[in-house]
Write a protein that holds these residues in place. Structure first.
Motif, mmCIF file in Angstrom:
data_model
loop_
_atom_site.group_PDB
_atom_site.id
_atom_site.type_symbol
_atom_site.label_atom_id
_atom_site.label_comp_id
_atom_site.label_asym_id
_atom_site.label_seq_id
_atom_site.Cartn_x
_atom_site.Cartn_y
_atom_site.Cartn_z
ATOM 1 N N GLY A 50 38.340 38.285 45.326
ATOM 2 C CA GLY A 50 39.576 39.016 45.585
ATOM 3 C C GLY A 50 39.413 40.532 45.602
ATOM 4 O O GLY A 50 40.112 41.224 46.352
ATOM 5 N N ARG B 42 36.097 29.983 43.242
ATOM 6 C CA ARG B 42 34.871 29.972 42.455
ATOM 7 C C ARG B 42 34.917 28.803 41.476
ATOM 8 O O ARG B 42 35.948 28.574 40.832
ATOM 9 C CB ARG B 42 34.739 31.297 41.696
ATOM 10 C CG ARG B 42 34.481 32.471 42.613
ATOM 11 C CD ARG B 42 34.352 33.794 41.896
ATOM 12 N NE ARG B 42 35.599 34.238 41.301
ATOM 13 C CZ ARG B 42 35.784 34.478 40.006
ATOM 14 N NH1 ARG B 42 34.788 34.285 39.154
ATOM 15 N NH2 ARG B 42 36.942 34.899 39.537
ATOM 16 N N TYR C 165 43.160 25.732 53.954
ATOM 17 C CA TYR C 165 44.515 26.270 53.759
ATOM 18 C C TYR C 165 45.485 25.674 54.798
ATOM 19 O O TYR C 165 46.628 25.374 54.492
ATOM 20 C CB TYR C 165 44.521 27.800 53.898
ATOM 21 C CG TYR C 165 43.839 28.550 52.771
ATOM 22 C CD1 TYR C 165 44.278 28.426 51.461
ATOM 23 C CD2 TYR C 165 42.762 29.400 53.016
ATOM 24 C CE1 TYR C 165 43.657 29.126 50.420
ATOM 25 C CE2 TYR C 165 42.138 30.111 51.989
ATOM 26 C CZ TYR C 165 42.593 29.960 50.696
ATOM 27 O OH TYR C 165 41.980 30.651 49.668
HETATM 28 P P1 ADP Z 1 38.840 35.625 42.642
HETATM 29 O O1 ADP Z 1 38.863 37.033 43.139
HETATM 30 O O2 ADP Z 1 39.073 35.499 41.172
HETATM 31 O O3 ADP Z 1 37.635 34.854 43.069
HETATM 32 P P2 ADP Z 1 41.238 35.263 44.280
HETATM 33 O O4 ADP Z 1 42.157 34.111 44.446
HETATM 34 O O5 ADP Z 1 41.847 36.563 43.872
HETATM 35 O O6 ADP Z 1 40.083 34.825 43.285
HETATM 36 O O7 ADP Z 1 40.489 35.534 45.650
HETATM 37 C C1 ADP Z 1 39.602 34.622 46.168
HETATM 38 C C2 ADP Z 1 39.326 34.964 47.617
HETATM 39 O O8 ADP Z 1 38.019 34.498 47.943
HETATM 40 C C3 ADP Z 1 40.275 34.266 48.570
HETATM 41 O O9 ADP Z 1 40.355 35.016 49.772
HETATM 42 C C4 ADP Z 1 39.544 32.927 48.812
HETATM 43 O O10 ADP Z 1 39.918 32.334 50.034
HETATM 44 C C5 ADP Z 1 38.104 33.394 48.845
HETATM 45 N N1 ADP Z 1 37.125 32.377 48.426
HETATM 46 C C6 ADP Z 1 36.859 31.973 47.161
HETATM 47 N N2 ADP Z 1 35.887 31.042 47.157
HETATM 48 C C7 ADP Z 1 35.549 30.846 48.436
HETATM 49 C C8 ADP Z 1 34.586 29.998 49.099
HETATM 50 N N3 ADP Z 1 33.796 29.176 48.412
HETATM 51 N N4 ADP Z 1 34.492 30.064 50.436
HETATM 52 C C9 ADP Z 1 35.292 30.905 51.138
HETATM 53 N N5 ADP Z 1 36.210 31.721 50.589
HETATM 54 C C10 ADP Z 1 36.335 31.699 49.252
#
Ligand code: ADP
Length: 494
Positions: free
Chosen positions: A18, A304, A368
């Motif tokens: 994020g 994650r 999504y």
């Molecule tokens: P964090 O920053 O704690 O990981 P957030 O929900 O704030 O969680 O943001 C996560 C972002 O990263 C979102 O845009 C999500 O779609 C993306 N993301 C997380 N894991 C993956 C993955 N394995 N593959 C693609 N996009 C991911």
């Protein structure tokens, strides 16, 4: 106002979570409000110079680092429509990952990000930039306000600049062994309890929190939570001490980048007014993840695979979820042990637990757009972006009601959908999670109710407009504090 945004990630250049989304998305809405935003990033190996039109300015910064001089070359891109400066330094950035590898964090992270903070400030001097405010993101940029104040001989020209420290996730603080102090070139007073010192260690984020003129974090509920001992990750005392300087501003998403009506990665595009094509994405997702046919919902999860995201809670709940005929499409990567547990679960429940381990932006979009519900059982969640994306793509989220999840998802209270946009549970337990999923399943079975919840979510304004206005307010306050500080320094007896 001219804002210099200093962070270790920014879309479209580099992102692991994020933080990258936020640093990439903020410049546009701030520019719309008449501000100029310049971004500073490390030039990591993985950043595609050709794709982003990154060119060498021919200029460089030279930083004295614990007895040696390290040179950072200054690179530039206008790929985002705003100035981005990238600091080249192969010794620090020419590595496979950003912060560490399978063996753990890179052992010289203190040195790398101390360099980054100083290079960001030196870059201003070298290029003749005099920002009104420097906005620092997370621990990787948290030494910027420390150096600004503690090295007035070097950075005196920037003495009137205000500083904002944003906490994207308090769990990551940049803690280092005291031995790292050699590389920092900070006076002893900066390494005491009034500065970086933290239980005998050095804590970069704490430095930023002590020295910045203003502090923000990414949701009002998280701003409250981090002032409590149980959820303050050891810094609750510091945050209570700086309570007056702390503001919670919920993140937005880039609604142009995350738009199911124009998303080229989808099997079929759809919108709030024309949601029909969503079905095709759902069918494709079921196939792609090898899920069995059935009438129940498909629950998506992107994120994650770490404790923070409730990975263990989900693992513990899987058997019961499968019994409820729930099918899951999971994309994630993270903790190798948890990854392994999910791989085993996918083997144990074929057709019910569909899994892809990895980081895949295109696939995340298909999840999504195709899932019926989106699961985010985070133990804690500063803001969370995935639930915002899921709502915009028509997948009501099921969330643990904490942090930004509490601030952005309106839970369904049966029997009326009203302004509900998703489902929420309060206690972090399998029972509570399963009861909440049960509630979502029952709503899913009531077409009208579910459509209303889905549409409420799609109609939610998750753009950056409101948050940018809130940041602007913080910047103005910060300027006032910085002006006062400068006046006191120039006229100490006035
Ligand atoms: P964090 O920053 O704690 O990981 P957030 O929900 O704030 O969680 O943001 C996560 C972002 O990263 C979102 O845009 C999500 O779609 C993306 N993301 C997380 N894991 C993956 C993955 N394995 N593959 C693609 N996009 C991911």
């Amino acid at each position: 106002m001219h804002v210099l945004s200093v962070g270790s990630e920014a879309v479209p250049f580099v992102k692991t979570g994020g933080l990258g989304d936020v640093c990439g998305a903020l410049p546009d809405p701030l520019a719309k409000r008449g501000h100029r935003v310049t971004t500073v990033l490390p030039l990591y190996r993985g950043i595609d110079r050709t794709r982003h039109g990154i060119t060498d300015t021919g200029k460089a910064v030279r930083i004295h680092m614990g007895g040696k001089t390290v040179t950072g070359t200054i690179w530039h891109s206008r790929a985002t429509g705003h100035d981005t400066y990238l600091i080249g330094c192969p010794a620090y950035w020419d590595r496979p990952e950003l912060y560490g590898d399978a063996a753990g964090d890179y052992p010289d992270n203190a040195e790398r990000f101390s360099f980054f903070a100083r290079a960001a400030l030196s870059l201003c001097l070298e290029l003749g930039l005099l920002p009104d405010v420097i906005h620092n993101h997370d621990w990787q940029a948290a030494l910027v306000p420390v150096y600004l104040r503690e090295q007035p001989g070097v950075y005196g020209a920037l003495a009137g600049t205000g500083t904002v420290q944003t906490i994207h996730n308090l769990a990551y603080q940049g803690r280092f062994d005291n031995a790292a102090r050699e590389a920092l070139d900070l006076p002893d007073r900066a390494l005491t309890m009034a500065g970086l010192e933290f239980y005998g260690q050095l804590n970069f984020l704490k430095g930023g929190l002590m020295y910045a003129d203003a502090i923000t974090t990414v949701s009002p509920t998280y701003a409250k939570e981090i002032q409590h001992e149980e959820t303050g990750c050891g810094l609750d005392g510091v945050l209570r001490h700086r309570h007056d300087a702390l503001t919670g501003i919920v993140n937005g998403i880039d609604t142009a980048l995350w738009d199911p009506e124009h998303d080229s990665q989808l099997i079929a595009r759809f919108s709030l007014a024309h949601p029909e094509a969503r079905k095709a994405n759902r069918e494709a997702l079921i196939k792609e993840f090898g899920l069995s046919s059935g009438t129940g919902p498909v629950i998506g999860m992107v994120g994650r695979l770490v404790e923070q995201k409730g990975a263990s809670l989900l693992l513990e709940s899987l058997e019961a979820l499968v019994r409820m005929e729930v099918r899951l499409a999971i994309l994630g990567s993270g903790d190798p042990h948890l990854e392994q547990d999910f791989v085993q679960a996918a083997r144990k429940y074929p057709g019910y637990v569909g899994l892809v381990i990895g980081f895949d932006g295109a696939l995340s979009r298909r999840i999504y757009a195709g899932c019926d519900l989106f699961l985010m059982p985070s133990r804690f969640e500063p803001c969370g972006l995935s639930q915002l994306i899921a709502m915009r793509y028509g997948a009501p989220p099921i969330v643990h009601r904490v942090g930004g999840l509490a601030d952005t998802v309106h839970p369904y209270h049966p029997p009326h959908a009203r302004d509900a946009t998703g489902f929420a549970f309060n206690r972090f337990s399998t029972d509570a999670l399963l009861a909440c999923v049960g509630q979502a399943l029952s709503a899913f079975g009531k077409a009208k109710v579910f459509e209303r919840i889905r549409k409420n979510g799609m109609a939610r304004d998750s753009s950056w407009a409101q948050s940018a206005a809130a940041y602007e307010e913080v910047y103005h306050k910060t300027r006032k504090v910085a002006d006062m500080r400068l006046r006191e320094r120039l006229h100490p007896d006035a």
